[in-house]
Design a protein around this motif. Structure first.
Motif, PDB file in Angstrom:
ATOM      1  N   LEU A 132       0.914  -1.206   0.080  1.00 11.48           N
ATOM      2  CA  LEU A 132       0.052  -0.056   0.057  1.00 11.48           C
ATOM      3  C   LEU A 132       0.787   1.311  -0.120  1.00 11.48           C
ATOM      4  CD1 LEU A 132      -2.837  -0.889   2.500  1.00 11.48           C
ATOM      5  CD2 LEU A 132      -3.004  -0.674   0.097  1.00 11.48           C
ATOM      6  N   ASP A 133       1.815   1.426   0.793  1.00 12.57           N
ATOM      7  CA  ASP A 133       2.944   2.352   0.907  1.00 12.57           C
ATOM      8  C   ASP A 133       3.487   2.596  -0.514  1.00 12.57           C
ATOM      9  OD1 ASP A 133       2.415   2.858   3.542  1.00 12.57           O
ATOM     10  OD2 ASP A 133       4.173   1.928   4.072  1.00 12.57           O
ATOM     11  N   ARG A 134       3.835   1.642  -1.358  1.00 16.92           N
ATOM     12  CA  ARG A 134       4.286   1.905  -2.509  1.00 16.92           C
ATOM     13  C   ARG A 134       3.502   2.374  -3.477  1.00 16.92           C
ATOM     14  NH1 ARG A 134       6.989  -3.025  -0.868  1.00 16.92           N
ATOM     15  NH2 ARG A 134       5.268  -4.309  -2.052  1.00 16.92           N
ATOM     16  N   SER A 135       2.048   1.971  -3.470  1.00 15.63           N
ATOM     17  CA  SER A 135       0.993   2.139  -4.477  1.00 15.63           C
ATOM     18  C   SER A 135       0.891   3.897  -4.055  1.00 15.63           C
ATOM     19  CB  SER A 135      -0.141   1.557  -4.208  1.00 15.63           C
ATOM     20  OG  SER A 135       0.037   0.304  -4.626  1.00 15.63           O
ATOM     21  N   ILE A 136       0.816   4.216  -2.575  1.00  9.08           N
ATOM     22  CA  ILE A 136       0.523   5.586  -2.567  1.00  9.08           C
ATOM     23  C   ILE A 136       1.435   6.446  -2.986  1.00  9.08           C
ATOM     24  CG2 ILE A 136       0.272   7.145  -0.493  1.00  9.08           C
ATOM     25  CD1 ILE A 136      -1.355   4.855   0.722  1.00  9.08           C
ATOM     26  N   ASP A 137       2.880   6.018  -2.682  1.00  6.52           N
ATOM     27  CA  ASP A 137       3.963   6.924  -3.194  1.00  6.52           C
ATOM     28  C   ASP A 137       4.011   7.027  -4.686  1.00  6.52           C
ATOM     29  OD1 ASP A 137       5.057   6.919  -0.553  1.00  6.52           O
ATOM     30  OD2 ASP A 137       6.217   5.502  -0.793  1.00  6.52           O
TER      31      ASP A 137
ATOM     32  N   VAL B 286       1.362   7.092  -6.628  1.00  9.22           N
ATOM     33  CA  VAL B 286       0.195   7.880  -7.162  1.00  9.22           C
ATOM     34  C   VAL B 286       0.863   9.081  -6.742  1.00  9.22           C
ATOM     35  CG1 VAL B 286      -2.125   8.625  -6.575  1.00  9.22           C
ATOM     36  CG2 VAL B 286      -1.510   6.259  -6.916  1.00  9.22           C
ATOM     37  N   ARG B 287       1.236   9.427  -5.712  1.00  9.85           N
ATOM     38  CA  ARG B 287       1.735  10.844  -5.187  1.00  9.85           C
ATOM     39  C   ARG B 287       2.758  11.481  -6.104  1.00  9.85           C
ATOM     40  NH1 ARG B 287       3.075  10.173   0.241  1.00  9.85           N
ATOM     41  NH2 ARG B 287       0.983  10.405   0.746  1.00  9.85           N
ATOM     42  N   ALA B 288       3.680  10.649  -6.556  1.00 14.80           N
ATOM     43  CA  ALA B 288       4.606  11.123  -7.553  1.00 14.80           C
ATOM     44  C   ALA B 288       4.091  11.639  -8.933  1.00 14.80           C
ATOM     45  CB  ALA B 288       5.838   9.849  -7.638  1.00 14.80           C
ATOM     46  N   ARG B 289       3.045  10.652  -9.448  1.00 16.32           N
ATOM     47  CA  ARG B 289       2.511  10.864 -10.637  1.00 16.32           C
ATOM     48  C   ARG B 289       1.625  12.021 -10.723  1.00 16.32           C
ATOM     49  NH1 ARG B 289       0.454   5.612 -13.874  1.00 16.32           N
ATOM     50  NH2 ARG B 289       0.165   7.049 -15.159  1.00 16.32           N
ATOM     51  N   ARG B 290       1.005  12.395  -9.321  1.00 11.26           N
ATOM     52  CA  ARG B 290       0.314  13.547  -9.245  1.00 11.26           C
ATOM     53  C   ARG B 290       1.190  14.792  -9.193  1.00 11.26           C
ATOM     54  NH1 ARG B 290      -2.995  13.014  -4.205  1.00 11.26           N
ATOM     55  NH2 ARG B 290      -4.093  11.434  -5.338  1.00 11.26           N
ATOM     56  N   GLN B 291       2.491  14.756  -8.720  1.00 15.56           N
ATOM     57  CA  GLN B 291       3.164  16.087  -8.610  1.00 15.56           C
ATOM     58  C   GLN B 291       3.899  16.133  -9.930  1.00 15.56           C
ATOM     59  OE1 GLN B 291       5.527  14.856  -5.362  1.00 15.56           O
ATOM     60  NE2 GLN B 291       4.188  15.310  -3.563  1.00 15.56           N
ATOM     61  N   THR B 292       4.147  15.230 -10.644  1.00 14.19           N
ATOM     62  CA  THR B 292       4.708  15.414 -12.175  1.00 14.19           C
ATOM     63  C   THR B 292       3.851  15.727 -13.095  1.00 14.19           C
ATOM     64  OG1 THR B 292       4.808  13.307 -12.444  1.00 14.19           O
ATOM     65  CG2 THR B 292       6.731  13.731 -11.469  1.00 14.19           C
ATOM     66  N   GLY B 293       2.487  15.556 -12.794  1.00 11.45           N
ATOM     67  CA  GLY B 293       1.252  16.049 -13.805  1.00 11.45           C
ATOM     68  C   GLY B 293       1.427  15.015 -14.857  1.00 11.45           C
TER      69      GLY B 293
END
Length: 73
Positions: free
Chosen positions: A18-23, A25-32
């Motif tokens: 779950l931590d890897r999945s959240i990380d 998604v967060r990285a993809r959101r921040q890079t657009g």
């Protein structure tokens, strides 16, 4: 009596995924990055019935089959 070491390791592995999945998604959101996530591979068509697999052949996970947690009795 507390949880067993096996139960603890199973929960730890799930939380790690779950931590890897959240990380991710967060990285993809921040890079657009707006590309859709890859779809899971399609399940293969069921084969003709064969003999029931032995207990050793079923162990696909390093943690074995899911078992219910027992809380002190």
């Amino acid at each position: 009596m507390g949880p067993t070491e096996k139960s603890f390791n199973q929960v730890k592995a799930i939380l790690g995924k779950l931590d890897r999945s959240i990380d991710e998604v967060r990285a993809r959101r921040q890079t657009g990055d707006t590309r859709p996530f890859p779809a899971p591979a399609a399940a293969p068509a069921p084969a003709a019935p064969t003999a029931r697999p032995s207990e050793n052949q079923r162990a696909n996970s390093p943690y074995g089959r899911a078992t219910p947690l027992s809380y002190g009795s």
